[in-house]
Design a protein around this motif. Structure first.
Motif, mmCIF file in Angstrom:
data_model
loop_
_atom_site.group_PDB
_atom_site.id
_atom_site.type_symbol
_atom_site.label_atom_id
_atom_site.label_comp_id
_atom_site.label_asym_id
_atom_site.label_seq_id
_atom_site.Cartn_x
_atom_site.Cartn_y
_atom_site.Cartn_z
ATOM 1 N N GLY A 57 9.850 51.360 54.679
ATOM 2 C CA GLY A 57 11.176 51.050 55.224
ATOM 3 C C GLY A 57 12.209 50.609 54.215
ATOM 4 N N ALA A 58 11.879 50.680 52.909
ATOM 5 C CA ALA A 58 12.895 50.323 51.905
ATOM 6 C C ALA A 58 14.141 51.172 52.146
ATOM 7 C CB ALA A 58 12.350 50.575 50.503
ATOM 8 N N PHE A 59 15.294 50.604 51.818
ATOM 9 C CA PHE A 59 16.555 51.322 52.025
ATOM 10 C C PHE A 59 16.718 52.337 50.906
ATOM 11 C CE2 PHE A 59 21.280 51.321 51.157
ATOM 12 C CZ PHE A 59 21.617 52.122 52.229
ATOM 13 N N SER A 60 16.778 53.601 51.282
ATOM 14 C CA SER A 60 16.890 54.664 50.287
ATOM 15 C C SER A 60 18.345 54.806 49.873
ATOM 16 C CB SER A 60 16.384 55.961 50.922
ATOM 17 O OG SER A 60 16.713 57.030 50.104
ATOM 18 N N THR A 61 18.578 54.861 48.587
ATOM 19 C CA THR A 61 19.961 54.745 48.123
ATOM 20 C C THR A 61 20.530 55.974 47.412
ATOM 21 O OG1 THR A 61 19.201 53.788 46.036
ATOM 22 C CG2 THR A 61 19.695 52.255 47.806
ATOM 23 N N PRO A 62 20.080 57.207 47.724
ATOM 24 C CA PRO A 62 20.649 58.323 46.962
ATOM 25 C C PRO A 62 22.153 58.429 47.140
ATOM 26 C CG PRO A 62 19.375 59.142 48.827
ATOM 27 C CD PRO A 62 19.100 57.674 48.703
ATOM 28 N N ASN A 63 22.666 58.024 48.297
ATOM 29 C CA ASN A 63 24.109 58.125 48.518
ATOM 30 C C ASN A 63 24.786 56.763 48.470
ATOM 31 O OD1 ASN A 63 23.837 60.919 48.999
ATOM 32 N ND2 ASN A 63 23.033 60.421 51.034
ATOM 33 N N ALA A 64 24.024 55.766 48.067
ATOM 34 C CA ALA A 64 24.602 54.422 48.035
ATOM 35 C C ALA A 64 24.836 53.994 46.593
ATOM 36 C CB ALA A 64 23.664 53.447 48.737
#
Ligand SMILES: Cc1cc2nc3c(=O)[nH]c(=O)nc-3n(C[C@H](O)[C@H](O)[C@H](O)COP(=O)(O)OP(=O)(O)OC[C@H]3O[C@@H](n4cnc5c(N)ncnc54)[C@H](O)[C@@H]3O)c2cc1C
Length: 508
Positions: free
Chosen positions: A83-90
């Motif tokens: 559930g880690a927040f995936s950040t490719p667009n962040a």
């Protein structure tokens, strides 16, 4: 335990970040590894009593993540699956007194809490067949040979049960019980004289509060760091980080004895008061708080110099916060624990199962060398703040000059990177200062005449002269000599892991 003398066993004290990584590495070299943890077995990711800091915002440096991925191939994918927040667009945004740098995710990056990180590590280590966990057991002392030159095991008792004591034997005991380590008193009880340790009396304060990420907002925000400075108030800064379960964890930190408030309204006012930017308070507008603000105080950071005990006992190692705990503001602690365990892994591999005399002390010396640049760097940064004092056997030299030099690095690097980002290119030269702070490259790569010339390249001749005069006022050596002299002779340097693939192969 250890009844079969041909079988080798290791004991790890504490199932925190360092203990879990150490167990993973030891499992390749010992027939059995037992991890003793005073807390009960966690049933889900979460904070726990044994690591009171775990509620607070934690960030692993990229170098730490690389080491974790080597120890546990596929680890970052585990975190994503959990559930880690995936950040490719962040974006990770750093706002300092000289400007704003925004780093987009690279398609692999993610953000998560310390609780999730520890949970994912524990799942991996629990799955290693020769690693066993003893939960709810507290180590209360060391067992030694009669001449006290060898540690042969530990004394334990069930948590809260004063009567139920036992002794566990092992060929190697690894102390990773964190910042509350009792090792100094255990060694003293065995008759060892402790060398003077180093202390940064910094009176650090942390306050952290969690918020629900508002719907349709914050999808492109991974981290926002707002750095302040002593010239602009009491707070060192604040951070907002998105973690799993759509949570923003937000902290306000200080150094020098002015503690961030834990009253909700005052906490948010503190975030708004950050002089470099109100970005954190603006983000939180309308966000639902999920917790009360919680405080944490750290009177001093301590670096033990156990490697200076000439007769250091065989069969004993210490790493993680039990060896050295750093100012958490710089987010280095877990990465340094990983670096220490990496040092241990290399030492054990070199030994090839043939214990060599003095191995443990050599390991401690190498770990000290590995952490020395980080301790030096964070101490210099802490010493910027009024009231902060460094005590210890080795004074930190040239602090005012280093403050000015690093300020110049921050200023020029931020401005140059801002400009190059606007122009769509990225100049690695001006990224070096940050790579040093993130423990990728050695301070010497930032403190040298080539770098100084690059930092001053955009200045007019008059302004360049003025900066140099201010920087080196009171010194009469040639600049090149001086710059070479002000960086201690760190014998181990941080290397960018260019050969990372082959390292991975070696570790697997
Ligand atoms: C407020 C705060 C914020 C931080 N933020 C960051 C950050 O952003 N990034 C970062 O890298 N680091 C951060 N740190 C530092 C980080 O928490 C530590 O560096 C890291 O946890 C060290 O791991 P460790 O295994 O040495 O100790 P810990 O993780 O503290 O683990 C020690 C373990 O030993 C157990 N234990 C203790 N005594 C005994 C005993 N006698 N017997 C059995 N078990 C025992 C404890 O229950 C615990 O499980 C922060 C620290 C604080 C205080």
């Amino acid at each position: 335990m250890n009844n079969n003398t041909s079988e080798k066993s290791a004991l790890v004290i504490g199932a925190g970040i360092a203990g879990l990584m150490a167990a993973r590495v030891l499992s390749e070299h010992y027939d059995t590894v037992v991890v003793i943890e005073r807390d009960s077995k966690p049933e889900q990711p979460g904070t726990r009593a044994g690591v009171p800091q775990s509620f607070h915002l934690h960030q692993v440096l990229p170098r730490g993540e690389m080491i974790l991925e080597r120890f546990f191939p596929g680890f970052l994918a585990d975190l994503l699956a959990l559930g880690a927040f995936s950040t490719p667009n962040a974006t990770a945004t750093m706002i300092n007194r000289y400007g704003t740098l925004a780093f987009p995710g690279d398609g692999r990056a993610m953000t998560y809490s310390r609780a999730l990180l520890e949970w994912a590590m524990r799942q991996r280590v629990q799955a290693i067949p020769n690693v066993r966990f003893l939960y709810h057991q507290e180590v209360i002392g060391l067992e030694s040979s009669s001449d006290r030159t060898t540690i042969t095991g530990v004394h334990i008792r069930e948590r809260g049960q004063l009567e139920h004591r036992a002794t566990l034997s092992a060929d190697l005991v690894v102390e990773t019980s964190g910042r509350s380590s009792r090792l100094p008193s255990w060694l003293t009880a065995l008759g060892y004289e402790l060398p003077e340790d180093e202390r940064i009396k910094a009176n650090i304060g942390y306050t952290t509060r969690n918020y629900k990420v508002p719907a349709n907002r914050g999808e492109n925000v991974a981290v926002i760091v707002v750095e302040a400075s002593p010239a602009t108030g009491h707070f060192t800064g604040g951070v907002l980080k998105r973690i799993e379960n759509d949570i923003w964890t937000v902290c306000l930190a200080s150094v020098g004895g002015y503690y961030p408030p834990t009253d909700p309204a005052e906490f948010e006012a503190g975030l708004r008061s950050l002089p470099t930017s109100p970005a954190l308070a603006d983000m939180l507008q309308g966000a639902e708080p999920l917790s009360e603000p919680r405080g944490y105080r750290i009177p001093e950071c301590i670096r033990h110099h156990y490697e200076r005990i000439e007769e250091w006992p065989s069969g004993l190692l210490v790493l993680g916060d039990a060896l050295c705990h750093f100012d958490p503001v710089y987010g280095q602690g877990m990465t340094l624990a990983a670096i220490e365990v990496e040092t241990l892994a290399a030492g054990l591999s070199e030994q090839q199962g043939q214990p060599q005399h003095g191995f443990e002390r050599r390991m401690l010396q190498q770990m000290q060398e590995a952490i020395a640049p980080a301790w030096w760097r964070s101490s210099i940064e802490d010493l910027l703040w009024p009231g902060v004092v460094h005590n210890g056997p080795d004074a930190i030299q040239n602090v005012p000059l280093l403050h000015k030099y690093f300020d110049l690095c921050l200023k020029q690097s931020t401005r140059q990177l801002e400009q190059s980002q606007r122009q769509g290119d990225f100049d690695m030269l001006y990224f070096k200062y940050f790579l040093m702070n993130w423990l990728f490259i050695a301070p010497r790569e930032v403190i040298n005449t080539d770098m100084l010339n690059a930092l001053l390249a955009s200045e007019t001749p008059a302004s360049k002269q003025a900066i140099l005069a201010d920087l080196f006022a009171g010194y009469d050596q040639p600049i090149e000599t001086l710059l070479a002299e002000i960086v201690p002779d760190f014998s181990l340097t941080f290397e960018m892991p260019g050969g990372f693939t082959s390292d991975e192969e070696a570790a697997s």
